[in-house]
Design an enzyme around this catalytic site. Structure first.
Site, mmCIF file in Angstrom:
data_model
loop_
_atom_site.group_PDB
_atom_site.id
_atom_site.type_symbol
_atom_site.label_atom_id
_atom_site.label_comp_id
_atom_site.label_asym_id
_atom_site.label_seq_id
_atom_site.Cartn_x
_atom_site.Cartn_y
_atom_site.Cartn_z
ATOM 1 C CG ASP A 24 8.010 -9.212 -25.472
ATOM 2 O OD1 ASP A 24 8.420 -10.260 -24.945
ATOM 3 O OD2 ASP A 24 8.731 -8.504 -26.186
ATOM 4 C CG HIS B 200 10.350 -6.871 -33.031
ATOM 5 N ND1 HIS B 200 11.274 -7.576 -33.768
ATOM 6 C CD2 HIS B 200 10.919 -6.664 -31.813
ATOM 7 C CE1 HIS B 200 12.353 -7.793 -33.031
ATOM 8 N NE2 HIS B 200 12.169 -7.239 -31.851
ATOM 9 C CG HIS C 108 20.535 -4.399 -27.315
ATOM 10 N ND1 HIS C 108 21.276 -5.175 -26.455
ATOM 11 C CD2 HIS C 108 21.098 -3.172 -27.292
ATOM 12 C CE1 HIS C 108 22.230 -4.450 -25.927
ATOM 13 N NE2 HIS C 108 22.158 -3.230 -26.424
ATOM 14 C CD GLN C 109 16.243 -7.043 -35.660
ATOM 15 O OE1 GLN C 109 17.204 -6.497 -36.224
ATOM 16 N NE2 GLN C 109 15.116 -7.286 -36.271
ATOM 17 C CD GLU C 110 16.921 -11.521 -27.332
ATOM 18 O OE1 GLU C 110 15.901 -12.224 -27.246
ATOM 19 O OE2 GLU C 110 17.531 -11.064 -26.355
HETATM 20 P P1 AMP Z 1 14.251 -7.771 -29.686
HETATM 21 O O1 AMP Z 1 15.329 -7.955 -28.661
HETATM 22 O O2 AMP Z 1 13.959 -6.318 -29.976
HETATM 23 O O3 AMP Z 1 14.514 -8.576 -30.937
HETATM 24 O O4 AMP Z 1 12.936 -8.334 -29.022
HETATM 25 C C1 AMP Z 1 12.375 -9.564 -29.338
HETATM 26 C C2 AMP Z 1 11.213 -9.757 -28.387
HETATM 27 O O5 AMP Z 1 10.384 -10.789 -28.875
HETATM 28 C C3 AMP Z 1 11.634 -10.144 -26.969
HETATM 29 O O6 AMP Z 1 11.163 -9.149 -26.060
HETATM 30 C C4 AMP Z 1 10.933 -11.492 -26.749
HETATM 31 O O7 AMP Z 1 10.438 -11.646 -25.441
HETATM 32 C C5 AMP Z 1 9.817 -11.435 -27.778
HETATM 33 N N1 AMP Z 1 9.350 -12.729 -28.237
HETATM 34 C C6 AMP Z 1 10.092 -13.741 -28.757
HETATM 35 N N2 AMP Z 1 9.303 -14.785 -29.092
HETATM 36 C C7 AMP Z 1 8.035 -14.418 -28.797
HETATM 37 C C8 AMP Z 1 6.760 -15.058 -28.896
HETATM 38 N N3 AMP Z 1 6.636 -16.303 -29.399
HETATM 39 N N4 AMP Z 1 5.659 -14.390 -28.493
HETATM 40 C C9 AMP Z 1 5.766 -13.146 -27.986
HETATM 41 N N5 AMP Z 1 6.929 -12.481 -27.876
HETATM 42 C C10 AMP Z 1 8.051 -13.108 -28.249
#
Ligand code: AMP
Ligand code: ZN
Length: 140
Positions: free
Chosen positions: A35, A100, A93-95
């Site tokens: 991450d 994943h 909290h899914q961004e």
């Molecule tokens: P979530 O909040 O569960 O959607 O987590 C999304 C995660 O993806 C976050 O912890 C980000 O730091 C990670 N993330 C976003 N873009 C990338 C990337 N290009 N490479 C690695 N991790 C990423």
């Protein structure tokens, strides 16, 4: 179907190598990498090679591939305590809208490293608990 990708998705681009990543394990069904916004050293993500926004939209073969990978990564991170986290939906909290699984080491040396969570327990009376139980059970 083993692979389904969305051209505009950042995680689909990582799978295809269009965006670089610190790749860990790759299988027929999954891809894993560090991450880039880690909560602790070694924080990793495992993603299915099938573009779906939420867990319940994934074919079972993708789901069953994930936990053995999580097991290997957790053991390799070298910290005995860790969290597996999987968020579905923006308010949960899914961004990134591609399923994943986070594997997040929880170092014993620092309270603010690793996952920090709230756990706001609710109290339901017995009859309400039974209604909730029946509603879910009849849909299974
Ligand atoms: P979530 O909040 O569960 O959607 O987590 C999304 C995660 O993806 C976050 O912890 C980000 O730091 C990670 N993330 C976003 N873009 C990338 C990337 N290009 N490479 C690695 N991790 C990423
Ligand atoms: Zn995707």
């Amino acid at each position: 179907m083993a692979v389904k990708q969305l051209a505009s998705c950042i995680f689909c681009k990582i799978i295809k190598g269009e965006i670089p990543s610190y790749k860990l394990i790759e299988t027929e069904f999954s891809f894993s990498f560090l991450d880039i916004g880690p909560l602790s050293k070694g924080h990793a993500l495992i993603i299915p090679k099938y573009h779906a926004e939420k867990l319940h939209e994934l074919p079972d073969e993708h789901l069953t591939d994930v936990l053995p990978i999580a097991k290997k990564i957790a053991a390799a991170q070298g910290v005995p305590d860790y969290n597996i986290l999987q968020n579905n939906g923006r308010i949960a909290h899914q961004e990134v809208p591609h399923v994943h699984f986070h594997v997040i080491p929880k170092p014993s040396t620092s309270d603010d490293e690793g996952l920090v969570i709230g756990w706001p327990v609710k109290k339901f009376e017995k009859d309400e608990m039974e209604k909730i139980y029946d509603a879910i059970k009849q849909k299974l």
